[in-house]
Design a protein around this motif. Structure first.
Motif, PDB file in Angstrom:
ATOM      1  N   GLU A 160       0.832  -1.201   0.000  1.00 20.56           N
ATOM      2  CA  GLU A 160       0.000   0.000   0.000  1.00 20.56           C
ATOM      3  C   GLU A 160       0.867   1.251   0.000  1.00 20.56           C
ATOM      4  N   ALA A 172       2.844   0.382   3.746  1.00 17.51           N
ATOM      5  CA  ALA A 172       2.499  -0.915   4.325  1.00 17.51           C
ATOM      6  C   ALA A 172       2.695  -1.982   3.267  1.00 17.51           C
ATOM      7  N   CYS A 173       3.082  -3.196   3.722  1.00 13.18           N
ATOM      8  CA  CYS A 173       3.238  -4.293   2.765  1.00 13.18           C
ATOM      9  C   CYS A 173       3.185  -5.624   3.481  1.00 13.18           C
ATOM     10  N   ARG A 179       9.851  -4.825   5.354  1.00 14.57           N
ATOM     11  CA  ARG A 179       9.274  -3.604   5.905  1.00 14.57           C
ATOM     12  C   ARG A 179       9.250  -2.510   4.834  1.00 14.57           C
TER      13      ARG A 179
END
Length: 207
Positions: A160, A172-173, A179
């Motif tokens: 994201e 985000a992922c 990270r």
């Protein structure tokens, strides 16, 4: 006798160094396998004969380099009539190139494939800006997924981005991608009418 079919060579007119990466772009003619064009440039960049370049495809189709170039990673992308190639040392790299063209279904595609917050950010933009922002986001997502190694099959919704000023930032992922802070992205226009994104992260240390 008919004239011999012309042979096209990938002679990139432009190159760019960014962070640990070196990339180049040039013409790509339909029907010419991209790998056959990339090999001579890559061999020259690594100082290896093209015929012994240790380039292969893994089980997911991702290009890989074996020793003596195992610490080097490569990615390429073609769109329209142009080809982009990037390589880096001690990083995993992904490159995506997109021809800028009308995409009237941009929001519908975003609703289908992107995270909800991304679609909402696109929808909040002026209509005239939505298509370009959609392409920038798609390009960034695909660059990360190509670096990871699974490409679009991994899922565009599994990472994201947030729109900050005029840039998409990974926020985000999926844990398989590491990270968000592991990743560095660079977007640029290598030539008029084309958008490119590069993504890289440090190569994992094998114990």
């Amino acid at each position: 006798m008919p004239d011999a079919k012309p042979q096209f060579m990938f002679s990139p007119p432009d190159e760019l160094a960014v962070g640990p990466l070196r990339c180049a772009w040039g013409p790509h003619h339909h029907g010419t396998p991209a790998e056959t064009l990339v090999r001579p440039w890559l061999a020259g960049a690594l100082g290896l004969p093209a015929e012994v370049l240790p380039l292969r495809r893994d089980a997911h189709g991702r290009p890989r380099l074996d020793p003596p170039a195992a610490n080097v990673d490569v990615s390429w992308s073609h769109s329209g009539e142009r080809l982009l190639v990037a390589l880096g040392r001690d990083v995993q790299v992904g490159a995506d190139l997109e021809l800028l063209r009308p995409r009237p279904r941009a929001l519908a595609l975003a609703e289908r494939f992107f995270a909800r917050a991304e679609t909402e950010a696109l929808a909040a933009l002026p209509a005239a800006a939505q298509e370009a922002a959609f392409v920038r986001l798609w390009c960034a997502k695909e660059a990360v997924l190509k670096a990871h190694g699974r490409g679009l099959a991994f899922g565009l919704h599994r990472l994201e981005f947030a729109l900050r000023d005029d840039a998409w930032v990974l926020v985000a992922c999926d844990p398989e991608l590491g990270r968000p802070s592991d990743w560095t992205l660079h977007a640029f226009m290598p030539m008029p009418g084309y958008l490119a994104s590069l993504a890289w992260r440090p190569q994992p240390i094998l114990l």
